[in-house]
Write an enzyme that holds these catalytic residues in place. Structure first.
Site, short mmCIF file in Angstrom:
data_model
loop_
_atom_site.label_atom_id
_atom_site.label_comp_id
_atom_site.label_asym_id
_atom_site.label_seq_id
_atom_site.Cartn_x
_atom_site.Cartn_y
_atom_site.Cartn_z
N GLY A 169 -11.24 13.48 9.18
CA GLY A 169 -10.20 14.48 9.43
C GLY A 169 -8.95 13.86 10.02
O GLY A 169 -8.27 14.47 10.85
N HIS A 196 23.21 27.36 12.50
CA HIS A 196 22.39 28.56 12.38
C HIS A 196 22.55 29.14 10.98
O HIS A 196 23.67 29.19 10.48
CB HIS A 196 22.83 29.60 13.42
CG HIS A 196 22.09 30.89 13.32
ND1 HIS A 196 20.80 31.04 13.79
CD2 HIS A 196 22.45 32.09 12.79
CE1 HIS A 196 20.40 32.28 13.55
NE2 HIS A 196 21.38 32.95 12.94
N ARG A 214 -8.76 2.32 8.68
CA ARG A 214 -8.39 1.12 7.93
C ARG A 214 -8.62 -0.13 8.78
O ARG A 214 -8.58 -0.07 10.00
CB ARG A 214 -6.92 1.22 7.48
CG ARG A 214 -6.71 2.39 6.52
CD ARG A 214 -5.29 2.48 6.02
NE ARG A 214 -4.89 1.38 5.18
CZ ARG A 214 -5.19 1.25 3.88
NH1 ARG A 214 -5.93 2.17 3.28
NH2 ARG A 214 -4.76 0.23 3.19
N VAL A 219 0.85 -1.20 0.00
CA VAL A 219 0.00 0.00 0.00
C VAL A 219 0.88 1.24 0.00
O VAL A 219 0.63 2.21 -0.73
CB VAL A 219 -0.93 -0.01 1.24
CG1 VAL A 219 -1.58 1.35 1.45
CG2 VAL A 219 -1.98 -1.10 1.10
P1 FAD Z 1 0.77 -3.12 3.19
O1 FAD Z 1 1.60 -2.02 2.71
O2 FAD Z 1 -0.71 -2.94 3.26
O3 FAD Z 1 1.12 -4.35 2.28
C1 FAD Z 1 0.46 -5.56 2.40
C2 FAD Z 1 0.65 -6.30 1.11
O4 FAD Z 1 0.17 -7.62 1.29
C3 FAD Z 1 -0.13 -5.71 -0.05
O5 FAD Z 1 0.75 -5.42 -1.09
C4 FAD Z 1 -1.12 -6.81 -0.44
O6 FAD Z 1 -1.29 -6.91 -1.84
C5 FAD Z 1 -0.44 -8.05 0.10
N1 FAD Z 1 -1.34 -9.15 0.48
C6 FAD Z 1 -2.44 -9.08 1.27
N2 FAD Z 1 -2.96 -10.31 1.43
C7 FAD Z 1 -2.14 -11.17 0.76
C8 FAD Z 1 -2.14 -12.57 0.56
N3 FAD Z 1 -3.07 -13.37 1.13
N4 FAD Z 1 -1.19 -13.12 -0.21
C9 FAD Z 1 -0.24 -12.33 -0.80
N5 FAD Z 1 -0.19 -11.00 -0.64
C10 FAD Z 1 -1.13 -10.43 0.13
N6 FAD Z 1 2.55 5.40 6.39
C11 FAD Z 1 3.65 6.11 6.65
O7 FAD Z 1 4.48 5.68 7.44
N7 FAD Z 1 3.87 7.33 6.05
C12 FAD Z 1 3.00 7.86 5.18
O8 FAD Z 1 3.22 8.95 4.67
C13 FAD Z 1 1.82 7.13 4.88
N8 FAD Z 1 0.92 7.61 3.99
C14 FAD Z 1 -0.17 6.87 3.69
C15 FAD Z 1 -1.09 7.39 2.80
C16 FAD Z 1 -2.23 6.68 2.48
C17 FAD Z 1 -3.21 7.25 1.49
C18 FAD Z 1 -2.43 5.39 3.06
C19 FAD Z 1 -3.64 4.57 2.71
C20 FAD Z 1 -1.53 4.88 3.97
C21 FAD Z 1 -0.40 5.62 4.29
N9 FAD Z 1 0.53 5.14 5.21
C22 FAD Z 1 1.63 5.88 5.51
C23 FAD Z 1 0.35 3.83 5.89
C24 FAD Z 1 1.23 2.78 5.22
O9 FAD Z 1 0.92 2.71 3.86
C25 FAD Z 1 1.02 1.44 5.89
O10 FAD Z 1 1.20 1.56 7.29
C26 FAD Z 1 1.99 0.41 5.37
O11 FAD Z 1 1.84 0.26 3.97
C27 FAD Z 1 1.77 -0.93 6.05
O12 FAD Z 1 2.70 -1.84 5.58
P2 FAD Z 1 2.39 -3.38 5.62
O13 FAD Z 1 3.60 -4.07 5.08
O14 FAD Z 1 1.88 -3.78 6.94
O15 FAD Z 1 1.16 -3.62 4.64
#
Ligand code: FAD
Length: 473
Positions: A186, A447, A276, A47
């Site tokens: 928000g 500075h 989320r 994501v």
């Molecule tokens: P994810 O990034 O959600 O990745 C999970 C992956 O698992 C996905 O690619 C999915 O396709 C895959 N998957 C799921 N189920 C399966 C399965 N059964 N088999 C195979 N693959 C699977 N965080 C920040 O720190 N800074 C930011 O600026 C920030 N901005 C954001 C902006 C937005 C609009 C959003 C929505 C989120 C933002 N976040 C930000 C949050 C951040 O994106 C998430 O905290 C982070 O991506 C989580 O990482 P993760 O590895 O847990 O999961």
């Protein structure tokens, strides 16, 4: 297992290739494990890279440039009004994502991590099946679940691809610049994405169910942002809820309850950003001993081990702060624990940044949390009106420090203003190292920089700030 089927063996199966998953896979490979990473997308990134952090920050940077170009006229530098070419902007965003995703593909390959595109479903505590692919039945010694999270859809709302009711993924695709946009929520996603569209020219209305934006962050830090957004947006309505959304071909009719005068309004598009939910369903957890909490997050211990001893979980799906950097650190911890290292996810300060204009960045204990817990703290504030750098850049802001008055340890840091996100790490470092206010005060900051505000906030505690007066005893 299907008769005659080939079962692939791996030391570590990582399910999900987001920041949590790929950080775990890379660390495990570096530690000598044989690693298989299964991801539904064609490339790792999750994501954060494809639908979150990176596309949103790419667009926010462009809007910051626009804002700077506009306000530079007061400094004697006048540019023509920016022209927005939405196709090029979208293409720029996609190029950024592409470069970073290709980098991850390279790192995956060079580390010898086997990447399989498909959906992994656990069959028991040592087997998984990968759907949507010709292979693959996998036997693993350990697994790390890093399946992340998805947008929470309010009851009755469905996000259709290309629909006018969008989640952040739809909004970041940047299909067009709607004339009138409603943002519901928000929190940081609503504020950041709403800011992008408002800066690009959408008349943006924001509604928030609570009486404040960014609940969880001290209000003296959020207030300057609220003031700025009140000017940038058509309107902001707190204590307001959406009661119905009806989409037709040309727009969305919305009804509201709460502190908003016009209870029926029409918008070209609606962005829903109300939180989320963990991706913990449909991945076969019922076939293992992994347990979920009442909100659907996987229960883990400090080592990120689930209630199934062979299975670990990291990132959004394991709860806590839903942030990419937290996911990455957890991924590393899980990989190290599996390889036999005595690692634990034991952090005092996870920073959080809102990349709006002004930015807000926080870490450690907030003033409000301290007061709620009845903890005696000393709070110092350094207004950026006293910062040579901030004044020369024409930006406002404030840096506040939360300090234990007895031990003099720095407990928290909050910054509102330009580049707050770039500066918060000094606070993280101070808190993690148990630094005293004096340590920051006696570290010479260059500075003129915005980071001097951190030195001066620490000096304010000691009564030795140069640019603000000592507080009367
Ligand atoms: P994810 O990034 O959600 O990745 C999970 C992956 O698992 C996905 O690619 C999915 O396709 C895959 N998957 C799921 N189920 C399966 C399965 N059964 N088999 C195979 N693959 C699977 N965080 C920040 O720190 N800074 C930011 O600026 C920030 N901005 C954001 C902006 C937005 C609009 C959003 C929505 C989120 C933002 N976040 C930000 C949050 C951040 O994106 C998430 O905290 C982070 O991506 C989580 O990482 P993760 O590895 O847990 O999961």
């Amino acid at each position: 297992m299907v008769m005659g089927e080939f079962t692939q063996e791996t030391d570590l199966l990582v399910i999900g290739g987001g920041p949590g998953g790929y950080a775990a896979a890379f660390r495990a490979a570096d530690l000598g494990m044989d690693v298989t990473m299964v991801e539904m997308d064609p490339r790792p990134g999750g994501v954060c890279l494809f639908r979150g952090c990176i596309p949103s920050k790419t667009l926010l940077y462009v809007t910051e440039l626009m804002h700077d170009a506009r306000r530079s006229s007061e400094m004697g530098l006048t540019f023509a009004e920016p022209k927005i070419d939405i196709d090029r902007l979208r293409a720029w965003k996609d190029t950024v994502i592409d470069k970073l995703a290709n980098g991850l593909v390279e790192l995956t390959r060079k580390r010898g991590v086997l990447f399989i595109q498909g959906k992994a479903v656990l069959e028991d505590s040592s087997h998984a099946r990968v759907q949507n692919t010709g292979s693959s039945h996998i036997r693993f010694k350990h697994a790390i679940i890093a399946t992340g999270s998805s947008t929470r859809a309010p009851d009755g709302v469905q996000f259709k691809p290309g629909g006018r009711i969008m989640d952040s993924t739809g909004a970041l695709e940047l299909a067009d610049i709607p004339k009138r946009l409603l943002v519901v929520g928000g929190g940081f996603v609503g504020l950041e994405t709403g800011s992008v569209y408002a800066s690009l020219g959408s008349k943006t209305v924001l509604v928030e169910y609570n009486g404040r934006i960014m609940s969880g962050i001290d209000q003296d830090l959020t207030r300057p942002l609220l003031t700025r957004l009140e000017a940038l947006f058509e309107s902001i309505h707190l204590n307001t809820n959406v009661t119905s959304l009806v989409e037709d071909e040309s727009g969305v009719n919305v009804t509201f309850s709460g502190e908003i005068e016009e209870k029926n309004q029409r918008f070209d598009r609606v962005l829903i950003a109300v939180g989320r939910v963990p991706n913990s369903e449909g991945i076969g957890l019922e076939n293992t001993k992994v347990k979920l909490n009442e909100r659907g997050f996987i229960i883990v211990d400090q080592q990120r081990r689930t209630t199934d001893e062979k299975i670990f979980a990291v990132g959004d799906v394991a709860g806590g702060a839903m942030l990419a950097h937290k996911s990455m650190h957890e991924g590393k911890v899980a990989a190290e624990v599996i390889s036999g290292m005595p690692s634990a996810f034991d952090f005092q300060a996870i920073p959080a940044v809102v990349y709006t204009d002004p930015q807000i960045a926080v870490c450690g204990l907030s003033e409000e949390a301290a007061r709620k817990r009845g903890r005696n703290v000393k709070v110092t504030r350094f207004p950026w009106s006293a910062s040579g750098r901030a004044v020369s850049m024409g930006v406002g802001g404030m840096t506040k420090m939360i300090i234990d008055p007895d031990s003099q340890r720095v407990l928290g840091l909050g910054i509102v203003g330009r580049d707050a996100g770039e500066m918060i790490s000094e606070g993280v470092m101070a808190i993690e190292m148990g630094a005293l206010a004096e340590d920051l005060a006696l570290s010479i900051h260059p500075h003129p920089t915005l980071s001097e505000a951190e030195e001066e906030a620490a000096e304010a505690f000691l009564g030795s700030s140069t640019h603000i007066l000592p507080q009367k005893k």
